[in-house]
Motif scaffolding. Structure first.
Motif, PDB file in Angstrom:
ATOM      1  N   LEU A  32       0.835  -1.204   0.000  1.00 31.94           N
ATOM      2  CA  LEU A  32       0.000   0.000   0.000  1.00 31.94           C
ATOM      3  C   LEU A  32       0.869   1.254   0.000  1.00 31.94           C
ATOM      4  O   LEU A  32       0.502   2.279  -0.569  1.00 31.94           O
ATOM      5  CB  LEU A  32      -0.924   0.037   1.222  1.00 31.94           C
ATOM      6  CG  LEU A  32      -2.034  -0.996   1.287  1.00 31.94           C
ATOM      7  CD1 LEU A  32      -2.756  -0.905   2.626  1.00 31.94           C
ATOM      8  CD2 LEU A  32      -3.011  -0.819   0.141  1.00 31.94           C
ATOM      9  N   PHE A  33       2.019   1.174   0.666  1.00 30.89           N
ATOM     10  CA  PHE A  33       2.945   2.300   0.729  1.00 30.89           C
ATOM     11  C   PHE A  33       3.863   2.339  -0.492  1.00 30.89           C
ATOM     12  O   PHE A  33       4.184   3.403  -0.995  1.00 30.89           O
ATOM     13  CB  PHE A  33       3.815   2.203   1.991  1.00 30.89           C
ATOM     14  CG  PHE A  33       3.086   2.473   3.265  1.00 30.89           C
ATOM     15  CD1 PHE A  33       3.112   3.740   3.825  1.00 30.89           C
ATOM     16  CD2 PHE A  33       2.384   1.475   3.907  1.00 30.89           C
ATOM     17  CE1 PHE A  33       2.445   4.003   5.017  1.00 30.89           C
ATOM     18  CE2 PHE A  33       1.716   1.721   5.097  1.00 30.89           C
ATOM     19  CZ  PHE A  33       1.746   2.989   5.654  1.00 30.89           C
ATOM     20  N   GLY A  39       9.966  -2.276  -4.099  1.00 27.05           N
ATOM     21  CA  GLY A  39      10.481  -2.933  -2.906  1.00 27.05           C
ATOM     22  C   GLY A  39      10.997  -1.991  -1.842  1.00 27.05           C
ATOM     23  O   GLY A  39      11.621  -2.427  -0.876  1.00 27.05           O
ATOM     24  N   ALA A  40      10.752  -0.690  -1.990  1.00 27.31           N
ATOM     25  CA  ALA A  40      11.209   0.285  -1.004  1.00 27.31           C
ATOM     26  C   ALA A  40      10.174   1.398  -0.866  1.00 27.31           C
ATOM     27  O   ALA A  40       9.563   1.816  -1.849  1.00 27.31           O
ATOM     28  CB  ALA A  40      12.552   0.872  -1.420  1.00 27.31           C
ATOM     29  N   ILE A  41       9.987   1.861   0.371  1.00 23.92           N
ATOM     30  CA  ILE A  41       9.101   3.004   0.624  1.00 23.92           C
ATOM     31  C   ILE A  41       9.993   4.234   0.728  1.00 23.92           C
ATOM     32  O   ILE A  41      10.821   4.349   1.637  1.00 23.92           O
ATOM     33  CB  ILE A  41       8.302   2.815   1.929  1.00 23.92           C
ATOM     34  CG1 ILE A  41       7.450   1.542   1.864  1.00 23.92           C
ATOM     35  CG2 ILE A  41       7.423   4.040   2.191  1.00 23.92           C
ATOM     36  CD1 ILE A  41       6.850   1.126   3.190  1.00 23.92           C
ATOM     37  N   LEU A  46       5.866   7.678   1.256  1.00 23.27           N
ATOM     38  CA  LEU A  46       5.350   7.811   2.610  1.00 23.27           C
ATOM     39  C   LEU A  46       4.510   9.092   2.714  1.00 23.27           C
ATOM     40  O   LEU A  46       3.424   9.079   3.290  1.00 23.27           O
ATOM     41  CB  LEU A  46       6.498   7.835   3.622  1.00 23.27           C
ATOM     42  CG  LEU A  46       6.110   7.957   5.094  1.00 23.27           C
ATOM     43  CD1 LEU A  46       5.207   6.799   5.530  1.00 23.27           C
ATOM     44  CD2 LEU A  46       7.362   8.019   5.966  1.00 23.27           C
ATOM     45  N   GLY A  47       5.008  10.162   2.121  1.00 22.29           N
ATOM     46  CA  GLY A  47       4.284  11.435   2.129  1.00 22.29           C
ATOM     47  C   GLY A  47       2.935  11.333   1.445  1.00 22.29           C
ATOM     48  O   GLY A  47       1.937  11.894   1.913  1.00 22.29           O
ATOM     49  N   MET A 121      -8.922   2.052   3.867  1.00 19.22           N
ATOM     50  CA  MET A 121      -8.457   1.178   2.785  1.00 19.22           C
ATOM     51  C   MET A 121      -8.766   1.800   1.427  1.00 19.22           C
ATOM     52  O   MET A 121      -7.934   1.775   0.522  1.00 19.22           O
ATOM     53  CB  MET A 121      -9.089  -0.210   2.902  1.00 19.22           C
ATOM     54  CG  MET A 121      -8.726  -0.941   4.185  1.00 19.22           C
ATOM     55  SD  MET A 121      -6.961  -1.175   4.423  1.00 19.22           S
ATOM     56  CE  MET A 121      -6.660  -2.525   3.315  1.00 19.22           C
ATOM     57  N   THR A 122      -9.946   2.387   1.294  1.00 20.08           N
ATOM     58  CA  THR A 122     -10.341   3.037   0.038  1.00 20.08           C
ATOM     59  C   THR A 122      -9.441   4.233  -0.249  1.00 20.08           C
ATOM     60  O   THR A 122      -8.992   4.427  -1.376  1.00 20.08           O
ATOM     61  CB  THR A 122     -11.824   3.466   0.101  1.00 20.08           C
ATOM     62  OG1 THR A 122     -12.616   2.306   0.358  1.00 20.08           O
ATOM     63  CG2 THR A 122     -12.276   4.101  -1.194  1.00 20.08           C
ATOM     64  N   SER A 123      -9.130   5.030   0.801  1.00 20.39           N
ATOM     65  CA  SER A 123      -8.275   6.203   0.602  1.00 20.39           C
ATOM     66  C   SER A 123      -6.860   5.809   0.198  1.00 20.39           C
ATOM     67  O   SER A 123      -6.142   6.581  -0.420  1.00 20.39           O
ATOM     68  CB  SER A 123      -8.243   7.080   1.856  1.00 20.39           C
ATOM     69  OG  SER A 123      -7.398   6.531   2.832  1.00 20.39           O
ATOM     70  N   LEU A 124      -6.466   4.569   0.534  1.00 22.18           N
ATOM     71  CA  LEU A 124      -5.141   4.077   0.155  1.00 22.18           C
ATOM     72  C   LEU A 124      -5.152   3.391  -1.209  1.00 22.18           C
ATOM     73  O   LEU A 124      -4.171   2.810  -1.633  1.00 22.18           O
ATOM     74  CB  LEU A 124      -4.620   3.100   1.214  1.00 22.18           C
ATOM     75  CG  LEU A 124      -4.281   3.726   2.561  1.00 22.18           C
ATOM     76  CD1 LEU A 124      -3.959   2.655   3.586  1.00 22.18           C
ATOM     77  CD2 LEU A 124      -3.140   4.708   2.441  1.00 22.18           C
TER      78      LEU A 124
END
Length: 159
Positions: A32-33, A39-41, A46-47, A121-124
């Protein structure tokens, strides 16, 4: 298989107390991020998520958050860093867990309702149906009130 590699003897997560099912759930959360799937956030990713959750963070804040869990000093959070953070071996995990819980608990009543879970979940960007939301709630709602408490939320991630 990624999960087997992570937890096998000598793998990056060989000292974990997490079950393969928990690791699989964390992989889903991680994705999700990790918007571009590399493979990396990154601080930018994150922002993006924080903004969707109604939190506006400066570049410095985002870099600081990443630095707290970035064990390889790469400037981002890889899945191994993410798992370590979620595993509970970290002494600051209690505060992080409360913070994560607060993101879900929009009305601040100390419980995550099905509506709050679905909205987040929807916002993501997750397309999730009411049945799936109900299944998540039922799987983790130990007291049968139809909502997730902080204690149940922690159990969800710690097993």
């Amino acid at each position: 298989h990624l999960i087997s590699h992570l937890v096998e003897e000598g793998g990056p997560m060989s000292d974990t107390k997490l079950s393969p099912e928990q690791i699989s759930e964390f992989k889903e959360a991680f994705s999700l991020f990790d918007k571009n799937g590399d493979g990396a956030i990154t601080p930018s990713e994150l922002g993006h998520v924080m903004k969707q959750l109604g939190e506006v963070c400066s570049k410095e804040d985002l870099e600081g958050m990443i630095k707290e869990v970035d064990r390889s000093n790469s400037g981002d959070i890889d899945f191994s860093d993410f798992l370590k953070m979620m595993d509970g071996n970290d002494t600051s995990i209690g505060e992080e867990m409360k913070l994560a819980f607060g993101i879900f608990d929009k009305d601040r009543d100390g419980l995550i309702s099905p509506e709050e879970l679905k909205a987040l979940m929807t916002s993501l960007g997750e397309k999730i149906g009411d049945g799936e939301i109900q299944s998540i709630i039922e799987a983790h709602d130990k007291d049968g009130d139809g909502k997730i408490s902080l204690k149940e939320f922690e159990t969800m991630f710690r097993g």
